[in-house]
Structures are given as C-alpha cells and as structure tokens.
Design an enzyme around this catalytic site. Structure first.
Site, PDB file in Angstrom:
ATOM      1  N   GLU A  70      31.384  18.008  -1.339  1.00  0.00           N
ATOM      2  CA  GLU A  70      32.064  18.895  -0.406  1.00  0.00           C
ATOM      3  C   GLU A  70      32.993  19.788  -1.218  1.00  0.00           C
ATOM      4  O   GLU A  70      33.659  19.306  -2.142  1.00  0.00           O
ATOM      5  CB  GLU A  70      32.891  18.054   0.588  1.00  0.00           C
ATOM      6  CG  GLU A  70      33.699  18.879   1.581  1.00  0.00           C
ATOM      7  CD  GLU A  70      34.502  18.012   2.560  1.00  0.00           C
ATOM      8  OE1 GLU A  70      34.708  16.812   2.289  1.00  0.00           O
ATOM      9  OE2 GLU A  70      34.911  18.549   3.598  1.00  0.00           O
ATOM     10  N   HIS A 112      30.662  10.949   0.101  1.00  0.00           N
ATOM     11  CA  HIS A 112      30.749  12.222  -0.635  1.00  0.00           C
ATOM     12  C   HIS A 112      32.056  12.310  -1.419  1.00  0.00           C
ATOM     13  O   HIS A 112      32.982  11.532  -1.207  1.00  0.00           O
ATOM     14  CB  HIS A 112      30.594  13.435   0.292  1.00  0.00           C
ATOM     15  CG  HIS A 112      31.674  13.622   1.306  1.00  0.00           C
ATOM     16  ND1 HIS A 112      31.599  13.144   2.588  1.00  0.00           N
ATOM     17  CD2 HIS A 112      32.873  14.271   1.239  1.00  0.00           C
ATOM     18  CE1 HIS A 112      32.686  13.492   3.262  1.00  0.00           C
ATOM     19  NE2 HIS A 112      33.474  14.160   2.466  1.00  0.00           N
ATOM     20  N   HIS A 143      39.354  14.460  -2.172  1.00  0.00           N
ATOM     21  CA  HIS A 143      39.195  13.108  -1.626  1.00  0.00           C
ATOM     22  C   HIS A 143      37.830  12.530  -1.977  1.00  0.00           C
ATOM     23  O   HIS A 143      36.903  13.252  -2.303  1.00  0.00           O
ATOM     24  CB  HIS A 143      39.404  13.057  -0.108  1.00  0.00           C
ATOM     25  CG  HIS A 143      38.489  13.930   0.701  1.00  0.00           C
ATOM     26  ND1 HIS A 143      38.810  15.212   1.075  1.00  0.00           N
ATOM     27  CD2 HIS A 143      37.258  13.703   1.232  1.00  0.00           C
ATOM     28  CE1 HIS A 143      37.828  15.732   1.797  1.00  0.00           C
ATOM     29  NE2 HIS A 143      36.863  14.832   1.907  1.00  0.00           N
TER      30      HIS A 143
HETATM   31 CO    CO Z   1      35.279  15.090   3.210  1.00  0.00          CO
END
Ligand code: CO
Length: 134
Positions: A130, A79, A7
């Site tokens: 991440e 992020h 994502h």
């Molecule tokens: Co995230």
C-alpha cells in the site's frame, strides 16, 4: 521514492480479539475501531513508537480480505504500507516501469484520511504493498 514504513497490516477474523492481544499481552496502545465501507474492512491501529500495526477485519459480504482469511483462518500479515510524498507521481512512475496498480489506479481515501493505492503482490516479492500520501 518510498519513505517511512507507515504500517504493517494483519488481517484477523475477530477484531476485538486481535486488539486484545496487542493491548493485553503485548501492552500496546490500540485505537478505537473504524469502519471503512469503501475498503470493505473495519480497522484498529496499534500505535508503536516507530510505526503502526493495522488490524483488519472483514466488513460486508464482498470484503477484499475474505479470501485471504479463508486461506489463513487464524489471521496473517496482509500488506505493508509505505509513505510517499506524491501518490500520483509514484503511481505514474510505477506504471511506467510495468508494475500493476490494483483497481482503476485512482487513489482512494484510506484510514488516515489520506490517498492510498495498492500494488500487485506479484510485482513486489509476493507482498501486497500500500502506498499512502503523507
Ligand atoms: Co493499510
């Protein structure tokens, strides 16, 4: 080592308003809000055919995205999340190469119920990264 883009996360000051932008103007499917107290955020996911967009709203007084929203009051990209097969092996490899893992380096359980870690933006082209074990 990294696999799919899981994502892109966008921090927003108002989660309901942010979700409305995606479900309304952009015509996307948006999940129900999910509070993640351990991460200091409430999230929804915009489900796209090839990836997801995570909208993040601060939760609690010590939210890690509070300072980001002070600098970006209208919201902004926060992020990128990449998938890995083995998060401990990925962490060990990155640390051996001098990359900084945020926190104590122990994976936390993320929004999908899977272990996640965050990597220092200064080591990755100015982007908070991440990693999620899938
Ligand atoms: Co995230």
């Amino acid at each position: 080592m990294i696999g799919r883009l899981n994502h892109v996360a966008i921090a927003v000051p108002d989660l309901a308003a942010g979700a409305d932008v995606y479900s309304g103007a952009l015509g996307a499917s948006v999940t129900a809000p999910q509070a993640l107290p351990e991460h200091g955020v409430t999230v929804v996911f915009v489900e796209l055919p090839n990836t997801k967009i995570e909208l993040l709203e601060p939760l609690g007084a010590d939210s890690p995205i509070a300072a980001f929203l002070e600098r970006n009051p209208a919201g902004g990209i926060h992020h990128l999340c990449y998938e890995v097969d083995d998060i401990a092996a990925a962490r060990d490899r990155l640390v051996a190469q001098g990359a900084r893992v945020l926190g104590d380096g122990t994976p936390k359980i993320g929004a999908h119920g899977k272990p996640v870690l965050f990597l220092h933006p200064k080591d990755f082209l100015g982007t908070l990264v991440e990693l999620e074990q899938v």
